[in-house]
Design an enzyme around this catalytic site. Structure first.
Site, PDB file in Angstrom:
ATOM      1  N   LYS A 111      -2.931  50.561  24.855  1.00 39.09           N
ATOM      2  CA  LYS A 111      -1.568  51.057  25.044  1.00 39.09           C
ATOM      3  C   LYS A 111      -1.046  51.882  23.888  1.00 39.09           C
ATOM      4  O   LYS A 111      -0.100  52.649  24.048  1.00 39.09           O
ATOM      5  CB  LYS A 111      -0.597  49.876  25.244  1.00 39.09           C
ATOM      6  CG  LYS A 111      -0.728  49.167  26.568  1.00 39.09           C
ATOM      7  CD  LYS A 111       0.509  48.308  26.794  1.00 39.09           C
ATOM      8  CE  LYS A 111       0.382  47.407  27.990  1.00 39.09           C
ATOM      9  NZ  LYS A 111       1.432  46.385  28.022  1.00 39.09           N
ATOM     10  N   LYS A 192      -6.273  46.121  36.314  1.00 41.39           N
ATOM     11  CA  LYS A 192      -5.549  44.911  36.724  1.00 41.39           C
ATOM     12  C   LYS A 192      -4.179  45.289  37.290  1.00 41.39           C
ATOM     13  O   LYS A 192      -3.577  46.290  36.884  1.00 41.39           O
ATOM     14  CB  LYS A 192      -5.414  43.938  35.556  1.00 41.39           C
ATOM     15  CG  LYS A 192      -4.499  44.413  34.472  1.00 41.39           C
ATOM     16  CD  LYS A 192      -4.235  43.330  33.416  1.00 41.39           C
ATOM     17  CE  LYS A 192      -3.301  43.921  32.372  1.00 41.39           C
ATOM     18  NZ  LYS A 192      -2.918  43.062  31.294  1.00 41.39           N
ATOM     19  N   LYS A 195       2.753  45.039  35.609  1.00 49.03           N
ATOM     20  CA  LYS A 195       4.139  45.476  35.710  1.00 49.03           C
ATOM     21  C   LYS A 195       4.276  46.906  35.237  1.00 49.03           C
ATOM     22  O   LYS A 195       5.169  47.623  35.641  1.00 49.03           O
ATOM     23  CB  LYS A 195       5.022  44.605  34.815  1.00 49.03           C
ATOM     24  CG  LYS A 195       5.085  43.153  35.221  1.00 49.03           C
ATOM     25  CD  LYS A 195       6.297  42.479  34.581  1.00 49.03           C
ATOM     26  CE  LYS A 195       6.315  40.995  34.810  1.00 49.03           C
ATOM     27  NZ  LYS A 195       5.703  40.268  33.684  1.00 49.03           N
TER      28      LYS A 195
END
Ligand code: AMP
Ligand code: TRP
Length: 326
Positions: A111, A192, A195
């Site tokens: 990220k 995966k 959110k």
């Protein structure tokens, strides 16, 4: 009774991965464990948030915990930011962890690595998570597969701290479910379900209505082979549907594969199983959302209990490391 702690970020709607990977285990063991379940609002600050939305989602997550079946008479539900000992302990652990260690965390690599404007909090995120866990002397941490590395770091930090300063922390273990420990995105079955992926079609939210669930399952990406078989590497899309069916019906994905010859039939059964799993939770969720005062009161009660436990651990750690007692 095992002491248990786990947490979920209020950074978006709870989804099927959160339920199958984490929440369902919490509910299943709530009468046997001494459990603390935390809405990790401070962790949600590591990415861009809207203040009003964060506040709303924190309450929604609390409602979601109850709707999924957690009983506040049996477990303690609270918001991380209501317990200052988490961040106080995190500092002691930041001074225990090394840059090398945090650089190896795959979540940061995925990220944030190489991006100058990434928040420092995203880098130190796993240390705050270690503090969440260690503050409660938790021996078990029920999480999905994606948290395994964070749990290893937590164990390393606890062990190192204990080695230098005496036996302060319990060294915790991850408890990861056998089936659906990593629920995949329905549109990108090599990623995966999460959110933070803006693919509403790939994610099934936990309180979604039946039509939306049916539509998403129907559109789930499979492959052109036309053979139903469980092979997560060669056939990630079909295997992920079998995983969902297995998780929802307590079956085995391998065995279930044998019942189908057509993707359409498999998808129909997956949709039906998910709808019957989710429908009762959705009912409860919609009912709970209306009572904000009750949700706030629930978190206030939880925070009171959590503060008592976490403050005691912090004081023990601070004293062991040589901070002068007040
Ligand atoms: P998060 O939404 O990242 O705060 O995750 C909260 C909990 O849900 C953690 O225990 C995660 O391991 C679990 N979790 C999140 N996404 C998935 C997924 N796709 N499959 C299984 N577990 C998941
Ligand atoms: N990092 C976890 C996730 O994204 C959330 C989390 C924060 C957590 N603190 C925790 C999970 C403590 C378990 C225990 O899924």
């Amino acid at each position: 009774m095992a002491r248990v702690l786990s947490g979920i970020q209020p950074s978006g709607d709870l989804h099927l991965g959160n339920y199958l990977g984490a929440l369902r285990q919490w509910v299943a063991r709530q009468s046997v464990d001494d459990a603390y379940y935390c809405i990790v609002d401070l962790h949600a600050l590591t990415q861009a948030i809207d203040p009003a939305e964060l506040r709303r989602r924190t309450l929604e997550t609390a409602a979601g915990f109850l709707a999924a079946g957690l009983d506040p008479e049996q477990v303690t539900i609270f918001a991380q930011s209501h317990v200052p000992a988490h961040t106080r302990l995190a500092w002691l652990l930041e001074c225990t962890a090394t840059m090398g260690e945090l650089n190896r965390m795959t979540q940061f690599k995925d990220k944030g690595r190489g991006n100058e404007s990434v928040r420092v909090g995203l880098f130190t995120y796993p240390v705050l998570m270690a503090a969440d866990i260690l503050a409660y002397d938790a021996s078990h941490v029920p999480v999905g597969e994606d948290q395994r590395q964070h749990l290893e770091l937590t164990r390393d930090l606890a062990t190192r701290f204990n080695h230098h300063y005496g036996e302060v922390f319990v060294v915790p273990e991850a408890t990861i479910p056998q089936v659906a420990a990593r629920v995949m995105d329905l549109q990108q079955p090599d990623r995966k379900m999460s959110k933070s992926i803006p693919s509403p079609l790939g994610r099934i939210d936990l309180f979604e209505d039946a039509d939306a669930i049916a539509k998403k399952v129907k559109k789930a990406v499979t492959d052109a082979e036309g053979i139903v078989a469980y092979d997560p590497i060669a056939k990630p899309g079909v295997s992920s549907l079998l995983d969902l069916l297995a998780a929802a019906t307590n079956g085995s994905p391998m065995d279930l594969a044998g019942n189908y010859t057509r993707y359409g039939d498999l998808k129909n059964d997956v949709a039906e199983a998910l709808i019957s799993l989710i429908a009762p939770m959705r009912e409860r969720y919609l009912g709970l959302l209306g009572d904000e005062a009750e949700l706030r009161a629930l978190l206030a009660r939880g925070a009171e209990k959590a503060n008592t436990v976490a403050n005691a651990t912090y004081e023990r750690a601070a004293s062991a490391i040589g901070l002068l007692e007040r």
